[in-house]
Design a protein around this motif. Sequence first.
Motif, PDB file in Angstrom:
ATOM      1  N   LEU A 218       0.827  -1.209   0.000  1.00  0.00           N
ATOM      2  CA  LEU A 218       0.000   0.000   0.000  1.00  0.00           C
ATOM      3  C   LEU A 218       0.860   1.258   0.000  1.00  0.00           C
ATOM      4  N   CYS A 219       1.958   1.248   0.753  1.00  0.00           N
ATOM      5  CA  CYS A 219       2.877   2.388   0.752  1.00  0.00           C
ATOM      6  C   CYS A 219       3.487   2.578  -0.635  1.00  0.00           C
ATOM      7  N   LEU A 220       3.828   1.471  -1.269  1.00  0.00           N
ATOM      8  CA  LEU A 220       4.396   1.516  -2.620  1.00  0.00           C
ATOM      9  C   LEU A 220       3.372   2.092  -3.608  1.00  0.00           C
ATOM     10  N   ALA A 221       2.109   1.653  -3.482  1.00  0.00           N
ATOM     11  CA  ALA A 221       1.048   2.176  -4.350  1.00  0.00           C
ATOM     12  C   ALA A 221       0.825   3.657  -4.095  1.00  0.00           C
ATOM     13  N   CYS A 222       0.947   4.063  -2.839  1.00  0.00           N
ATOM     14  CA  CYS A 222       0.745   5.465  -2.466  1.00  0.00           C
ATOM     15  C   CYS A 222       1.770   6.363  -3.153  1.00  0.00           C
ATOM     16  N   ILE A 223       3.047   5.989  -3.104  1.00  0.00           N
ATOM     17  CA  ILE A 223       4.066   6.829  -3.728  1.00  0.00           C
ATOM     18  C   ILE A 223       3.970   6.748  -5.252  1.00  0.00           C
ATOM     19  N   PHE A 224       3.516   5.625  -5.785  1.00  0.00           N
ATOM     20  CA  PHE A 224       3.324   5.497  -7.235  1.00  0.00           C
ATOM     21  C   PHE A 224       2.273   6.496  -7.728  1.00  0.00           C
ATOM     22  N   PHE A 225       1.097   6.488  -7.104  1.00  0.00           N
ATOM     23  CA  PHE A 225       0.024   7.381  -7.539  1.00  0.00           C
ATOM     24  C   PHE A 225       0.376   8.842  -7.241  1.00  0.00           C
ATOM     25  N   GLY A 226       1.063   9.074  -6.118  1.00  0.00           N
ATOM     26  CA  GLY A 226       1.482  10.430  -5.794  1.00  0.00           C
ATOM     27  C   GLY A 226       2.466  10.970  -6.806  1.00  0.00           C
ATOM     28  N   SER A 227       3.409  10.134  -7.219  1.00  0.00           N
ATOM     29  CA  SER A 227       4.380  10.536  -8.227  1.00  0.00           C
ATOM     30  C   SER A 227       3.700  10.790  -9.565  1.00  0.00           C
ATOM     31  N   PRO A 381      -8.385  20.466 -32.400  1.00  0.00           N
ATOM     32  CA  PRO A 381      -8.250  19.068 -31.970  1.00  0.00           C
ATOM     33  C   PRO A 381      -7.103  18.865 -30.979  1.00  0.00           C
ATOM     34  N   GLU A 382      -5.989  19.596 -31.169  1.00  0.00           N
ATOM     35  CA  GLU A 382      -4.867  19.458 -30.241  1.00  0.00           C
ATOM     36  C   GLU A 382      -5.239  19.983 -28.862  1.00  0.00           C
ATOM     37  N   GLN A 383      -5.968  21.087 -28.795  1.00  0.00           N
ATOM     38  CA  GLN A 383      -6.410  21.612 -27.506  1.00  0.00           C
ATOM     39  C   GLN A 383      -7.332  20.629 -26.801  1.00  0.00           C
ATOM     40  N   ILE A 384      -8.223  20.017 -27.556  1.00  0.00           N
ATOM     41  CA  ILE A 384      -9.136  19.019 -26.975  1.00  0.00           C
ATOM     42  C   ILE A 384      -8.344  17.822 -26.473  1.00  0.00           C
ATOM     43  N   GLY A 385      -7.314  17.408 -27.224  1.00  0.00           N
ATOM     44  CA  GLY A 385      -6.476  16.291 -26.787  1.00  0.00           C
ATOM     45  C   GLY A 385      -5.753  16.598 -25.484  1.00  0.00           C
ATOM     46  N   LEU A 386      -5.218  17.805 -25.369  1.00  0.00           N
ATOM     47  CA  LEU A 386      -4.523  18.209 -24.140  1.00  0.00           C
ATOM     48  C   LEU A 386      -5.478  18.243 -22.956  1.00  0.00           C
ATOM     49  N   LYS A 387      -6.678  18.763 -23.157  1.00  0.00           N
ATOM     50  CA  LYS A 387      -7.664  18.823 -22.074  1.00  0.00           C
ATOM     51  C   LYS A 387      -8.109  17.415 -21.657  1.00  0.00           C
ATOM     52  N   ALA A 388      -8.284  16.539 -22.650  1.00  0.00           N
ATOM     53  CA  ALA A 388      -8.665  15.151 -22.350  1.00  0.00           C
ATOM     54  C   ALA A 388      -7.580  14.464 -21.521  1.00  0.00           C
ATOM     55  N   GLY A 389      -6.325  14.755 -21.854  1.00  0.00           N
ATOM     56  CA  GLY A 389      -5.223  14.177 -21.087  1.00  0.00           C
ATOM     57  C   GLY A 389      -5.260  14.577 -19.633  1.00  0.00           C
ATOM     58  N   MET A 390      -5.594  15.841 -19.358  1.00  0.00           N
ATOM     59  CA  MET A 390      -5.689  16.309 -17.983  1.00  0.00           C
ATOM     60  C   MET A 390      -6.818  15.604 -17.226  1.00  0.00           C
ATOM     61  N   VAL A 391      -7.961  15.452 -17.892  1.00  0.00           N
ATOM     62  CA  VAL A 391      -9.099  14.792 -17.249  1.00  0.00           C
ATOM     63  C   VAL A 391      -8.766  13.345 -16.895  1.00  0.00           C
ATOM     64  N   VAL A 392      -8.161  12.630 -17.835  1.00  0.00           N
ATOM     65  CA  VAL A 392      -7.797  11.225 -17.577  1.00  0.00           C
ATOM     66  C   VAL A 392      -6.759  11.135 -16.455  1.00  0.00           C
ATOM     67  N   SER A 393      -5.838  12.094 -16.409  1.00  0.00           N
ATOM     68  CA  SER A 393      -4.785  12.078 -15.383  1.00  0.00           C
ATOM     69  C   SER A 393      -5.335  12.232 -13.973  1.00  0.00           C
ATOM     70  N   ALA A 394      -6.551  12.751 -13.842  1.00  0.00           N
ATOM     71  CA  ALA A 394      -7.174  12.858 -12.517  1.00  0.00           C
ATOM     72  C   ALA A 394      -7.372  11.489 -11.877  1.00  0.00           C
ATOM     73  N   ALA A 395      -7.375  10.438 -12.692  1.00  0.00           N
ATOM     74  CA  ALA A 395      -7.554   9.082 -12.152  1.00  0.00           C
ATOM     75  C   ALA A 395      -6.432   8.710 -11.193  1.00  0.00           C
ATOM     76  N   PHE A 396      -5.219   9.225 -11.436  1.00  0.00           N
ATOM     77  CA  PHE A 396      -4.094   8.864 -10.569  1.00  0.00           C
ATOM     78  C   PHE A 396      -4.292   9.341  -9.126  1.00  0.00           C
ATOM     79  N   PRO A 397      -4.552  10.635  -8.877  1.00  0.00           N
ATOM     80  CA  PRO A 397      -4.769  11.030  -7.484  1.00  0.00           C
ATOM     81  C   PRO A 397      -6.060  10.474  -6.889  1.00  0.00           C
ATOM     82  N   ILE A 398      -7.070  10.200  -7.726  1.00  0.00           N
ATOM     83  CA  ILE A 398      -8.295   9.581  -7.190  1.00  0.00           C
ATOM     84  C   ILE A 398      -7.977   8.196  -6.642  1.00  0.00           C
ATOM     85  N   LEU A 399      -7.233   7.405  -7.432  1.00  0.00           N
ATOM     86  CA  LEU A 399      -6.811   6.081  -6.953  1.00  0.00           C
ATOM     87  C   LEU A 399      -5.876   6.211  -5.763  1.00  0.00           C
TER      88      LEU A 399
END
Length: 421
Positions: A218-227, A381-399
């Motif tokens: 769990l500690c390992l997972a914590c630093i993984f998602f935090g990083s 399309p590039e702006q939409i791609g960048l914004k989509a990347g940010m939204v998906v990246s929210a999964a890391f701190p949620i996990l």
Amino acid sequence: MKRQSNNYNLTKFACYTSYFTMSSVFSLPPLLFVTLHGMYGISYTLLGTLVLTNFCTQLAIDLVFTFFAKYFNVAKTVRVMPLITSAGLFIYAFSPFIFPNAVYAGLLIGTVIFSVSAGLSEVLLSPTIAAIPSDDPQRAMSLLHSLYAFGVMSTVLISTLYFKFFGSEKWYYLAMIFAALPIAASVMFMLSQFPEMNTQPDKAAAKKAENKLPIQILCLACIFFGSCAENAMSNWISSFLENALGINKTTGDILGVAMFAVLLGMGRLSYSKFGKNIGRVLFISMTGAAVCYLSAGLFPFAVPAFIACALTGLAAAMLWPGSLIMMEDCLPGAGVAAYAMMAAGGDLGASVAPQLLGIIIDKVSASNIALSLSASTGFSPEQIGLKAGMVVSAAFPILGAVTVAVLIKKSRMQKSASANS
């Protein structure tokens, strides 16, 4: 009470200088993403692969020192470490001249070389500082890690001024300037006295930690998602502000990238002075980082998205060092091997997140959905791609928030069981 010997003052200062200058190998390449993409036609996926290479190389160094630390002379390794940084940055800078028809190959080779030094810095500078006699070793350690963030800020400011006056097309001269800086740290190390350091892991503590494997995972997972939460933003914030929000590069880098780094450093310094209850801090930080990512990706207006990007630095400040503190709290005396493994988990997260973000940007930008949204929203399309990347990246701190909640519960159960036994 320990008192720091004056014989180690130069050693300590050399460690601080090396950690400060090391930040350039992390912060300079992302600042060049747009320039490299435009000048040499390098895709965002390949640029993300440079970040992946950086952290995978560091991960390999972490694992090597986890199992083979006893075969290394720490003092000699630390002394040559900044020179390796310089060599890698010089190759990176000279790529257009050494490999005129394959610039990316030169960038990749340079990245591997300076990433070796970055991995050595991560593994060896902290224990060197810890081994120096001091009245307040925790303060010295906090200052060491804070200097990384302030080094990032300095890199951003210097780069921004350089691009303002000399133009981004001469980026390789800027890289040469940063390549020369670590040489000063190497000279100081050559003149320094090194403390005695035990490279052998504590077998009894390691055996004890093995018996608490779920907590360790769990500690390992914590630093993984935090990083992941820290590095996805730190590596892409410059490109996001410029290309997704349409903010002038100079303004974006000074007010966005530099502010991210300042808040990252201030958050760590603040915890070293006033912080307590690391479990609660980690949970709030993970949640805050998720809100920042979602806000950056979903807000249609530039200003609130801009603020969200900068505030991610404050939210992410304690995610890496806080995970180490949490591990020490849950597994006291876990030993050097456990710390090296945590560093490996952090480096893995720093490898996966920026690479995934680059892939998402390229895939979404080229999709029919992006073309359709572009027609109805006015975003490219590039702006939409960048914004989509940010939204998906929210999964890391949620996990990460879920992981911290489970870790706190497991830790309380463990302490309760120990108290009743």
